[in-house]
Write an enzyme that holds these catalytic residues in place. Sequence first.
Site, PDB file in Angstrom:
ATOM      1  N   ASP A  44       0.520  -1.291   0.135  1.00  0.00           N
ATOM      2  CA  ASP A  44       0.035   0.284   0.115  1.00  0.00           C
ATOM      3  C   ASP A  44       0.784   1.156   0.182  1.00  0.00           C
ATOM      4  O   ASP A  44       1.538   1.125   0.875  1.00  0.00           O
ATOM      5  CB  ASP A  44      -0.767   0.131   1.377  1.00  0.00           C
TER       6      ASP A  44
ATOM      7  N   ASP B 274      -2.785   2.782  -6.002  1.00  0.00           N
ATOM      8  CA  ASP B 274      -2.131   1.932  -5.197  1.00  0.00           C
ATOM      9  C   ASP B 274      -1.782   1.235  -3.756  1.00  0.00           C
ATOM     10  O   ASP B 274      -1.105   0.808  -3.109  1.00  0.00           O
ATOM     11  CB  ASP B 274      -1.587   4.025  -4.000  1.00  0.00           C
ATOM     12  N   GLU B 275      -2.905   0.339  -4.788  1.00  0.00           N
ATOM     13  CA  GLU B 275      -2.518  -1.025  -3.349  1.00  0.00           C
ATOM     14  C   GLU B 275      -2.627  -2.297  -5.160  1.00  0.00           C
ATOM     15  O   GLU B 275      -3.325  -2.445  -5.242  1.00  0.00           O
ATOM     16  CB  GLU B 275      -4.061  -1.023  -2.955  1.00  0.00           C
TER      17      GLU B 275
HETATM   18 MG   LIG Z   1      -2.624   4.209   0.066  1.00  0.00          MG
END
Ligand SMILES: [Mg+2]
Length: 369
Positions: free
Chosen positions: A15, A109-110
């Site tokens: 993350d 973003d993960e």
């Molecule tokens: Mg994040």
Amino acid sequence: MIEAQPRQRKIIHVDMDAFYASVAQLDDPSLVGKAIAVGGSGRRGVISAASYEARKFGVRSAMAGSLAIKLCPHLIFVKTDFERYKEISDRVRKIFFEYTDLVEPLSLDEAYLDVTENKKGNPSASLIALEIRQKIKERTGLNASAGISINKFIAKVASDINKPNGQKTVPPEEVIPFLEVLDIKKFYGVGKVMKEKMYRHGIYTGLDLKGKSIEFLSENFGKSGAYYYNIVRGIHNSEVKPSRTRKSLAAERTFSENIASEIFMLEKLAPISEEVERRLKKSKVAGKTVTLKIKYSDFTLQTRSKTLPLYISDKNLIMETVTELLFQEGMKNSVRLLGISMSNLNNEKKQTLKVSEEKKYEVQLKLDF
Ligand SMILES: [Mg+2]
């Protein structure tokens, strides 16, 4: 003695830290160390991300910009830049694929990675996570955090623990104690409402949850009852699912003033269809079903769809269908949001990555985690 056990998986959840805000600070060094919010500066704006400096003042994503500025008067608003996020996200994903093809993105973003068997032959998921985070830093200049464990649920919870710029491993032998002391609101899936409900039943930790029977949980939490029953016992068999096929592609706009005239709406829809065309072309797909989404000022939502005999991606063809949909009866006055989405995309057969059938049992030796 070696004994047969259910196959132990090694899952990493990566993350990026305050992703949109960190990208803004990366691109404009004068913003480093400042309280910034991405998005949300307009009259109806909602913040999509906040830097850690802004979070100290209570500024959070999904918060109205107007509230954020009250909490943090020196807050700097920055525009979102999805092109840039996507570009960095692609670079990060390339790093993941150096280790495994079993990558399941949750957002830009993960992602979850299954590194049980990986391309480096590295038995330690913790070391892989460390390497990945180092590479992300080298190639993007940004920090990421990671959680490492036996399933997606625990990996996801763990990635938050040493954030920012940290990682946390929950090895098999620590899974049960880790879950028992875990605050119930940290359980993935437990939002505000669920938390209150859990509290009402005297469930504050994993251990409290464990004390409830499956019957009790099913009765009080419906379908998720069994999920919670299993999860707290370290049982979560959801696989890392790579290359989700995109089912639809959309763009929309919220207006700062409500719109009443259809002609004016058409004007607003033209750039939206352009955006949809751009996204379709970028993903190299076309779609058959055009959907017009209309949100009124009273927040009621209408969608109108039409399926064409051919796949289209051209903005003029999209607008033709959208115009037809717009001029149907049943329009109310005062529109606050318009959106166009394309579905029935011609990418269904493109999915080639297949997860190999997991062996149910295998001889398990004690391995580094
Ligand atoms: Mg994040």
